[in-house]
Design a protein around this motif. Structure first.
Motif, PDB file in Angstrom:
ATOM      1  N   GLY A   1       1.068  -1.306   0.091  1.00  0.00           N
ATOM      2  CA  GLY A   1       0.089   0.083  -0.044  1.00  0.00           C
ATOM      3  C   GLY A   1       0.908   1.232  -0.022  1.00  0.00           C
ATOM      4  O   GLY A   1       0.514   2.200   0.443  1.00  0.00           O
ATOM      5  N   GLY A   2       2.050   1.102  -0.608  1.00  0.00           N
ATOM      6  CA  GLY A   2       2.681   2.445  -0.755  1.00  0.00           C
ATOM      7  C   GLY A   2       3.865   2.622   0.308  1.00  0.00           C
ATOM      8  O   GLY A   2       4.738   3.715   0.541  1.00  0.00           O
ATOM      9  N   LYS A   3       3.947   1.913   1.704  1.00  0.00           N
ATOM     10  CA  LYS A   3       4.710   2.029   2.708  1.00  0.00           C
ATOM     11  C   LYS A   3       5.581   0.690   2.852  1.00  0.00           C
ATOM     12  O   LYS A   3       4.851  -0.385   3.208  1.00  0.00           O
ATOM     13  CB  LYS A   3       4.100   2.308   4.014  1.00  0.00           C
ATOM     14  CG  LYS A   3       4.822   2.733   5.023  1.00  0.00           C
ATOM     15  CD  LYS A   3       4.026   3.128   6.361  1.00  0.00           C
ATOM     16  CE  LYS A   3       4.986   3.348   7.537  1.00  0.00           C
ATOM     17  NZ  LYS A   3       4.475   3.793   8.694  1.00  0.00           N
ATOM     18  N   PRO A   4       6.865   0.351   2.732  1.00  0.00           N
ATOM     19  CA  PRO A   4       7.449  -0.703   3.200  1.00  0.00           C
ATOM     20  C   PRO A   4       7.534  -0.927   4.526  1.00  0.00           C
ATOM     21  O   PRO A   4       7.203  -0.180   5.354  1.00  0.00           O
ATOM     22  CB  PRO A   4       8.752  -0.464   2.352  1.00  0.00           C
ATOM     23  CG  PRO A   4       8.911   0.976   2.555  1.00  0.00           C
ATOM     24  CD  PRO A   4       7.579   1.575   2.387  1.00  0.00           C
ATOM     25  N   TYR A   5       7.918  -2.271   4.577  1.00  0.00           N
ATOM     26  CA  TYR A   5       8.357  -2.747   6.201  1.00  0.00           C
ATOM     27  C   TYR A   5       9.391  -1.842   6.757  1.00  0.00           C
ATOM     28  O   TYR A   5      10.324  -1.263   6.074  1.00  0.00           O
ATOM     29  CB  TYR A   5       8.464  -4.038   6.253  1.00  0.00           C
ATOM     30  CG  TYR A   5       7.291  -5.164   6.427  1.00  0.00           C
ATOM     31  CD1 TYR A   5       7.259  -5.886   7.303  1.00  0.00           C
ATOM     32  CD2 TYR A   5       6.505  -5.067   5.194  1.00  0.00           C
ATOM     33  CE1 TYR A   5       6.232  -6.896   7.520  1.00  0.00           C
ATOM     34  CE2 TYR A   5       5.472  -5.991   5.404  1.00  0.00           C
ATOM     35  CZ  TYR A   5       5.087  -6.741   6.435  1.00  0.00           C
ATOM     36  OH  TYR A   5       4.298  -7.552   6.485  1.00  0.00           O
ATOM     37  N   THR A   6       9.258  -1.760   8.122  1.00  0.00           N
ATOM     38  CA  THR A   6      10.399  -0.837   8.968  1.00  0.00           C
ATOM     39  C   THR A   6      11.458  -1.970   9.538  1.00  0.00           C
ATOM     40  O   THR A   6      10.879  -3.197  10.282  1.00  0.00           O
ATOM     41  CB  THR A   6       9.690  -0.258  10.098  1.00  0.00           C
ATOM     42  OG1 THR A   6       8.861   0.640   9.321  1.00  0.00           O
ATOM     43  CG2 THR A   6      10.792   0.722  10.926  1.00  0.00           C
ATOM     44  N   ALA A   7      12.804  -1.835   9.398  1.00  0.00           N
ATOM     45  CA  ALA A   7      13.687  -2.545  10.113  1.00  0.00           C
ATOM     46  C   ALA A   7      14.003  -2.212  11.449  1.00  0.00           C
ATOM     47  O   ALA A   7      14.390  -0.832  11.726  1.00  0.00           O
ATOM     48  CB  ALA A   7      14.909  -2.677   9.253  1.00  0.00           C
ATOM     49  N   ARG A   8      14.018  -2.988  12.272  1.00  0.00           N
ATOM     50  CA  ARG A   8      14.440  -2.628  13.722  1.00  0.00           C
ATOM     51  C   ARG A   8      15.340  -3.774  14.345  1.00  0.00           C
ATOM     52  O   ARG A   8      14.808  -4.958  14.368  1.00  0.00           O
ATOM     53  CB  ARG A   8      13.352  -2.630  14.842  1.00  0.00           C
ATOM     54  CG  ARG A   8      12.389  -1.371  14.319  1.00  0.00           C
ATOM     55  CD  ARG A   8      13.211  -0.158  14.825  1.00  0.00           C
ATOM     56  NE  ARG A   8      12.411   1.080  14.694  1.00  0.00           N
ATOM     57  CZ  ARG A   8      12.218   1.933  13.571  1.00  0.00           C
ATOM     58  NH1 ARG A   8      12.941   1.375  12.635  1.00  0.00           N
ATOM     59  NH2 ARG A   8      11.316   2.893  13.644  1.00  0.00           N
ATOM     60  N   TYR A   9      16.681  -3.735  14.416  1.00  0.00           N
ATOM     61  CA  TYR A   9      17.479  -4.815  14.997  1.00  0.00           C
ATOM     62  C   TYR A   9      18.310  -4.271  15.993  1.00  0.00           C
ATOM     63  O   TYR A   9      19.262  -3.368  15.879  1.00  0.00           O
ATOM     64  CB  TYR A   9      18.458  -5.168  13.720  1.00  0.00           C
ATOM     65  CG  TYR A   9      19.148  -6.500  14.012  1.00  0.00           C
ATOM     66  CD1 TYR A   9      18.483  -7.768  14.241  1.00  0.00           C
ATOM     67  CD2 TYR A   9      20.529  -6.502  14.068  1.00  0.00           C
ATOM     68  CE1 TYR A   9      18.961  -8.991  14.433  1.00  0.00           C
ATOM     69  CE2 TYR A   9      21.010  -7.646  14.415  1.00  0.00           C
ATOM     70  CZ  TYR A   9      20.404  -8.834  14.558  1.00  0.00           C
ATOM     71  OH  TYR A   9      21.226 -10.000  14.815  1.00  0.00           O
ATOM     72  N   ILE A  10      18.278  -4.865  17.180  1.00  0.00           N
ATOM     73  CA  ILE A  10      19.260  -4.602  18.328  1.00  0.00           C
ATOM     74  C   ILE A  10      20.573  -5.456  18.234  1.00  0.00           C
ATOM     75  O   ILE A  10      21.669  -5.013  18.694  1.00  0.00           O
ATOM     76  CB  ILE A  10      18.739  -4.575  19.583  1.00  0.00           C
ATOM     77  CG1 ILE A  10      17.533  -3.598  19.764  1.00  0.00           C
ATOM     78  CG2 ILE A  10      19.374  -4.461  20.842  1.00  0.00           C
ATOM     79  CD1 ILE A  10      16.371  -3.931  20.886  1.00  0.00           C
ATOM     80  N   GLY A  11      20.216  -6.766  18.030  1.00  0.00           N
ATOM     81  CA  GLY A  11      21.421  -7.644  18.052  1.00  0.00           C
ATOM     82  C   GLY A  11      21.501  -8.448  19.278  1.00  0.00           C
ATOM     83  O   GLY A  11      22.378  -9.114  19.744  1.00  0.00           O
ATOM     84  N   SER A  12      20.259  -8.372  20.189  1.00  0.00           N
ATOM     85  CA  SER A  12      20.031  -9.209  21.353  1.00  0.00           C
ATOM     86  C   SER A  12      18.540  -9.827  21.372  1.00  0.00           C
ATOM     87  O   SER A  12      17.560  -8.974  20.950  1.00  0.00           O
ATOM     88  CB  SER A  12      19.980  -8.210  22.729  1.00  0.00           C
ATOM     89  OG  SER A  12      19.473  -8.687  23.667  1.00  0.00           O
ATOM     90  N   LEU A  13      18.612 -11.045  21.132  1.00  0.00           N
ATOM     91  CA  LEU A  13      17.125 -11.950  20.993  1.00  0.00           C
ATOM     92  C   LEU A  13      16.144 -11.507  21.985  1.00  0.00           C
ATOM     93  O   LEU A  13      15.150 -11.186  21.561  1.00  0.00           O
ATOM     94  CB  LEU A  13      17.680 -13.268  21.103  1.00  0.00           C
ATOM     95  CG  LEU A  13      16.476 -14.242  21.098  1.00  0.00           C
ATOM     96  CD1 LEU A  13      15.593 -14.060  19.739  1.00  0.00           C
ATOM     97  CD2 LEU A  13      17.015 -15.689  21.299  1.00  0.00           C
ATOM     98  N   VAL A  14      16.673 -11.179  23.104  1.00  0.00           N
ATOM     99  CA  VAL A  14      15.637 -10.808  24.184  1.00  0.00           C
ATOM    100  C   VAL A  14      15.055  -9.395  23.946  1.00  0.00           C
ATOM    101  O   VAL A  14      13.635  -9.355  23.949  1.00  0.00           O
ATOM    102  CB  VAL A  14      16.205 -10.941  25.667  1.00  0.00           C
ATOM    103  CG1 VAL A  14      15.110 -10.380  26.685  1.00  0.00           C
ATOM    104  CG2 VAL A  14      16.591 -12.194  26.105  1.00  0.00           C
TER     105      VAL A  14
END
Length: 415
Positions: free
Chosen positions: A316-329
């Motif tokens: 719908g014109g807006k892609p997904y947002t990436a969020r990555y900390i590098g800590s599974l928890v």
């Protein structure tokens, strides 16, 4: 004179005769009344007598069918200990498992204190050794592992302990009853410690394997073999799973198979207090948490999936947002609350994935499923994977149901 006197006597006798029947009637009447009073109930009083003697009662008041709802008090808090007692009263868990969970919560509070003082107490940096997976151990990794082991051993309800930092499972001789098997990663994401980024602990609790008793074995070698057999259980046999996030606040999230609940440490009383009731993960969420630095080493289906998330026209014109900390928890906790998907696929460097099945993937998948989400390897349900070794690795995709199902539409095409 004589006739006159005779007439008076006659008159007197007549009067006496006239009054004698009256007295006898009265006497008979009294005797009849007494007999009737003894033989049966007293005669019913007249309406006028009832109105004057018995007052008219008001009509009965109907009692309320429900008690009025108790108003919430700002000082009414539900601690983890109280919550466990209530769940025990419902028959959801027994006292032995409640003691194990309490000992884990104590370990989490101790580790939270160590994490907060890591820079001051010289607990940052490497410990100078590597664990069984060849990963460099941080000082806090080693300390956290000892804290977990001591708390579980002192509970007297733990028979076997399996940790990421231990080469083999550890048999606990001090157990009194219960003999629960606890698997854990004492400090996940410890590479972030020196930067002050959120880290956490992950744990799972199993019941002992009845076919492999530990108390009847004297040979240490056979004892170790039995310990391994007891530990190697699929995620669908978990009795309890959870994690503790050490960040701006210390949050313990756990499930005992009846929903997911979150508890936050109140620093004023030093107790875990219920703050998240019956957590439900959203069915969808346009957030993905992958280490895209490894994308070129992923299998083609996962690469195609990732590319599709970045095409605005698909969404719908807006892609997904990436969020990555590098800590599974940390990444999983955000996904649990906001929705989306967390993934660590296999790649050319880690052909079977990087995350450990027993004490990372299975507990997190159990929590996700209890919250309405899904945990998958890309090919099958994580909870159904039967481990063949303690530190076995598998790919992990976990999060909102529809997000994981969308990923599987790519990964299952090749099979």
């Amino acid at each position: 004179m004589a006739p006159i006197m005779m007439r008076q006597a006659t008159a007197s006798t007549t009067v006496q005769q006239a009054f004698t029947p009256v007295r006898s009637v009265r006497a008979n009447a009294r005797s009849v009344v007494v007999v009737k009073a003894q033989a049966g109930p007293a005669p019913t009083p007249s309406a006028s007598a009832r109105s004057t003697v018995v007052p008219k009662l008001p009509p009965p008041v109907a009692l309320p069918t429900k008690l009025p709802k108790k108003e919430a008090s700002p000082y009414d808090v539900l601690t983890l200990s109280t919550w466990l007692l209530k769940e025990e009263a419902k028959g959801v868990l027994n006292s032995e498992l409640a003691i194990v969970i309490s000992s884990i919560s104590l370990a989490c509070k101790q580790i939270a204190s160590l994490v907060n003082r890591a820079g001051i107490s010289n607990l940052t940096g490497l410990a100078g050794a590597a664990n069984i997976q060849g990963e460099d151990q941080k000082k806090l990794d080693v300390v956290s592992n000892e804290v977990f082991k001591n708390c579980l051993a002192n509970s007297g309800r733990t028979g076997v302990i399996a940790s990421e930092e231990e080469d083999l499972p550890v048999y606990v001789e001090e157990t009194y009853s219960g003999d629960y098997i606890v698997v854990f990663d004492p400090l996940d994401g410890s590479s972030n410690i020196d930067a002050g980024i959120s880290v956490g602990s992950i744990f799972g609790v199993y019941e002992p394997n009845e076919e492999c008793p530990l108390d009847a074995i004297d040979d240490p070698t056979k004892m170790m073999e039995q310990c391994v057999v007891n530990v190697l259980q699929p995620g669908n046999a978990l009795k309890c799973a959870g994690y503790c996030l050490y960040s701006c606040s210390t949050i313990l999230v756990l499930t005992i198979g009846h929903g997911v609940y979150g508890f936050t440490v109140d620093p004023l009383i030093g107790e875990f207090v219920l703050t998240h009731r019956d957590i439900k993960i959203p069915e969808t969420g346009m957030i993905y948490s992958f280490n895209e630095g490894n994308m070129d080493m992923w299998e083609p289906p996962v690469q195609e999936y990732m590319k599709s998330l970045k095409v605005p026209e698909n969404w719908g014109g807006k892609p997904y947002t990436a969020r990555y900390i590098g800590s599974l928890v940390g990444d999983f906790h955000r996904t649990l609350l906001y929705g989306g998907i967390y993934g660590y696929p296999s790649d050319k460097k880690n052909k079977f994935g990087k995350l450990r099945l027993l004490y990372e993937c299975a507990p997190m998948s159990f929590i996700a499923e209890q919250a309405g989400g899904v945990g998958s390897t890309g090919e099958m349900r994580v909870m159904d994977v039967m481990p063949d070794k303690v530190h076995q690795r598998v790919p992990l995709f976990v999060g909102s149901r529809k997000e994981v199902e969308y990923l599987e539409s790519f990964t299952k095409k090749q099979h």
